[in-house]
Motif scaffolding. Structure first.
Motif, short mmCIF file in Angstrom:
data_model
loop_
_atom_site.label_atom_id
_atom_site.label_comp_id
_atom_site.label_asym_id
_atom_site.label_seq_id
_atom_site.Cartn_x
_atom_site.Cartn_y
_atom_site.Cartn_z
N GLY A 80 3.63 9.68 -3.55
CA GLY A 80 4.84 8.88 -3.78
C GLY A 80 5.14 7.94 -2.64
N ILE A 83 3.41 4.66 -3.22
CA ILE A 83 4.06 3.82 -4.23
C ILE A 83 5.33 3.18 -3.68
CG2 ILE A 83 5.24 3.85 -6.48
CD1 ILE A 83 3.32 6.05 -7.35
N ASP A 84 6.15 3.97 -2.99
CA ASP A 84 7.42 3.46 -2.47
C ASP A 84 7.19 2.30 -1.50
OD1 ASP A 84 10.51 4.22 -2.03
OD2 ASP A 84 9.62 3.62 -0.12
N ILE A 87 6.31 -0.86 -3.81
CA ILE A 87 6.93 -1.10 -5.12
C ILE A 87 7.79 -2.37 -5.14
CG2 ILE A 87 9.04 0.28 -4.75
CD1 ILE A 87 8.56 1.32 -7.68
N TYR A 90 5.41 -5.34 -5.43
CA TYR A 90 4.71 -5.36 -6.71
C TYR A 90 5.64 -5.73 -7.86
CZ TYR A 90 0.23 -3.59 -5.09
OH TYR A 90 -0.99 -3.47 -4.48
N GLY A 221 -2.29 7.05 -4.69
CA GLY A 221 -1.07 6.65 -5.38
C GLY A 221 -0.99 5.15 -5.54
N LEU A 222 -1.35 4.45 -4.49
CA LEU A 222 -1.33 3.00 -4.52
C LEU A 222 -2.35 2.44 -5.52
CD1 LEU A 222 -0.32 0.33 -3.31
CD2 LEU A 222 -2.02 0.61 -1.49
N PHE A 225 -1.20 3.02 -9.03
CA PHE A 225 -0.11 2.09 -9.26
C PHE A 225 -0.65 0.70 -9.55
CE2 PHE A 225 3.64 -0.40 -7.71
CZ PHE A 225 4.57 0.13 -8.59
N ASN A 226 -1.68 0.29 -8.79
CA ASN A 226 -2.29 -1.02 -9.01
C ASN A 226 -2.87 -1.14 -10.41
OD1 ASN A 226 -2.04 -2.67 -6.71
ND2 ASN A 226 -3.47 -1.40 -5.60
N PRO A 244 6.50 1.77 -13.99
CA PRO A 244 6.25 1.93 -12.54
C PRO A 244 7.34 2.71 -11.81
CG PRO A 244 5.73 -0.29 -13.23
CD PRO A 244 6.38 0.36 -14.39
N GLN A 248 7.25 7.40 -10.05
CA GLN A 248 7.66 8.05 -8.80
C GLN A 248 8.12 9.49 -9.02
OE1 GLN A 248 9.76 4.98 -5.99
NE2 GLN A 248 10.33 4.49 -8.10
#
Length: 562
Positions: A80, A83-84, A87, A90, A221-222, A225-226, A244, A248
């Protein structure tokens, strides 16, 4: 006076007839028994350390496979964190998101933007609350353990993501920002807890890889997310940004619901007098019939803790933060903090956080922008895995020092090509972003975590890591807050020319690491304690060996290699 010295029995006065009284005789025997037990423990610890050091990486992975799985479990929270961290950049690149949350903008190729002010607050607020989260985690991790500290912050994150998702009803930037701020408490805590646990339970041959796996999990995670963003971003539907945000929830919900199975750190348990629980946790972590000498491991932990207390003249194990700045720890704290902080000043906010947005500003479509971003992240994923070989073979110092130099050169090239502003120049910028991405993840981005955990004394790791995370969060906040004003079209509009700024910061990181960074590869806790106490310049550690005199209270002897 160390605890062991306090525990040593003292003799009573001799009998009047010149012979030893029974009390005196008993005291001498008890003292002799203490010395024998202490010597046996030191010998057992030395044997275990020698056995562990003799293992190859593959042998250690086969023997400690349970430990590897538990470390991965502990580090899932970092999923997470990855991602944070991106985000804001993105979601800003999603047309439907900016239409819902932003304001009309008539210039260039975009029709809606999030204002620089809101973008600065939204992207930078996490770093402020992460400072509090890191402080709380460093204290709680020593007070209630790594396990339940993790649970507390998982529950906080679940509520925080709920607030972010609630903002989608009416496109409220204040609610979205408030949710991100609350999640920042957990973000700051996770970056302390996960690698701390990995450093405490991993065997010496795997210590660098397992602490570096923090960066790997973060990057997984990244990468996920991508991939999702590539599919969703061009969609003209609310799902393009709702999914998205909901992502999380995955890891904190999973961890909170399964944390009861998680074994506590044996180092923490033994350090605070819970030896039986520590042995029970070891059996779960390492297996009862795995070939790991649990008695030897207990002896090693006890010797490391006692040695550190003796070196720092501590009679109690306090939990205060001021100790990390005392004379015996100050140098180690500074090195750990600066090494971790410079990782965040190496231009990653531009490449990791805003590259999709940047590609759109220089003329690429939303889908193509996210495709390039996915490809860059695939390159970084390959570099991250490759870095495990580098950490084990080349060492921490080599990767960090020369990684800072290479990434600085790439950033200067990105800034220079952006000055021209032509189509070919921007293609060159994209090319240098790929080079930067591989170099960063192979070196600085990965090796920062092992250094942060290996440089401090064993019992100071939680607090030193919390302090380092505070420094990193402040750095991230300053960079995250100022970046939109430097980069955004409605502000300074530097675009890719921001590369010059971060190149300068990276050069400072290169100079610092060249002069002050030690090599910690294959060094035990006791060896690093002895080297730092010896007065040898950290950059020269690799030129010295440490011997231990078991007959003289396991005293350390630091000498230059022959």
């Amino acid at each position: 006076m160390a605890d062991s010295e306090k525990a040593m029995p003292t003799t009573t006065a001799a009998a009047t007839d010149g012979r030893e009284s029974p009390a005196t005789d008993a005291g001498v025997k008890a003292k002799d028994q203490w010395v024998e037990d202490h010597s046996s423990r030191a010998h057992l610890a030395a044997q275990f350390t020698a056995w562990e050091r003799g293992l190859t990486t593959w042998q250690a992975a086969r023997i400690y496979w349970r430990t590897v799985l538990w470390v991965i479990y502990a580090e899932l929270a970092i999923f997470g964190y990855g991602i944070d961290g991106v985000i804001a950049g993105y979601l800003t690149g999603i047309p439907k998101f900016t239409e819902t949350y932003g304001t009309p903008y008539s210039e260039g190729t975009v029709t809606y933007i999030i204002s620089a002010t809101w973008l600065s607050i939204w992207s930078g607020v996490t770093q402020i609350t992460a400072i509090i989260g890191a402080l709380a985690a460093g204290y709680l991790a020593d007070l209630i353990g790594r396990k339940y500290t993790n649970l507390i912050f998982c529950l906080i994150s679940i509520a925080a993501v709920g607030a972010q998702y609630a903002s989608t009803r009416d496109g409220s930037m204040p609610i979205l920002t408030a949710g991100k701020a609350i999640n920042g408490f957990s973000i700051g805590a996770w970056i302390v807890i996960a690698p701390l646990y990995a450093s405490e339970v991993s065997p010496l041959p795997l210590r660098g890889i397992m602490t570096a796996a923090t960066n790997f999990i973060m990057f997984c995670g990244l990468l996920l997310f991508n991939g999702i963003m590539y599919v969703l971003a061009p969609m003209d539907t609310d799902l393009a940004y709702k999914v998205p945000l909901a992502l999380q929830w995955i890891m904190p919900v999973f961890l909170a619901s399964t944390i009861v199975l998680f074994p506590e750190s044996p180092v923490w348990l033994i350090r605070f007098g819970k030896k039986e629980r520590g042995l029970k946790a070891m059996k779960k972590l390492y297996g009862e019939n795995s070939g790991v000498d649990l008695d030897g491991l207990v002896a090693q932990i006890e010797e490391d803790i006692e040695h550190e207390k003796r070196e720092s003249h501590q009679t109690t194990d306090n939990r205060g933060y001021f100790e990390v700045f005392k004379k015996e720890h100050r140098k180690r704290t500074l090195i750990a903090v600066m090494a971790f902080t410079f990782v965040q000043a190496s231009g990653n906010i531009f490449v990791l956080g805003y590259q999709s947005y940047f590609y759109q500003l220089i003329g690429y479509s939303a889908r193509k922008s996210f495709l390039i971003t996915v490809l860059v992240n695939v390159i970084m994923f390959i570099a991250t895995i490759s870095s495990w070989w580098g950490i084990t073979v080349l060492g921490r110092r080599t990767l960090y020092v020369w990684g800072e130099l290479i990434t600085a050169i790439c950033l200067f090239a990105i800034g220079g090509a952006s000055v021209a502003g032509t189509v070919d120049a921007y293609k060159a910028v994209v090319g240098f972003i790929f080079v930067w991405a591989f170099a960063y993840q192979f070196t600085v981005g990965t090796v920062g975590f092992p250094l942060l955990l290996e440089v401090p004394a064993l019992r100071m790791r939680a607090r030193t890591q919390a302090v380092a995370n505070i420094a990193m969060s402040v750095t991230q906040w300053v960079i995250g807050f100022t970046f939109p004003y430097l980069f955004n079209p409605d502000a300074a509009n530097l675009s890719g020319k921001v590369g010059f700024i971060y190149a300068g910061l990276t050069v400072l990181g290169f100079l610092f690491s060249f002069w002050f960074l030690p090599e910690t590869k294959n060094r035990s806790v006791a060896e690093l304690d002895a080297l730092f106490a010896s007065g040898v310049a950290p950059r020269n550690f690799s030129s010295y060996v440490v011997d231990f005199d078991e007959e003289n209270d396991n005293a350390a002897i630091v000498r230059k290699k022959d």
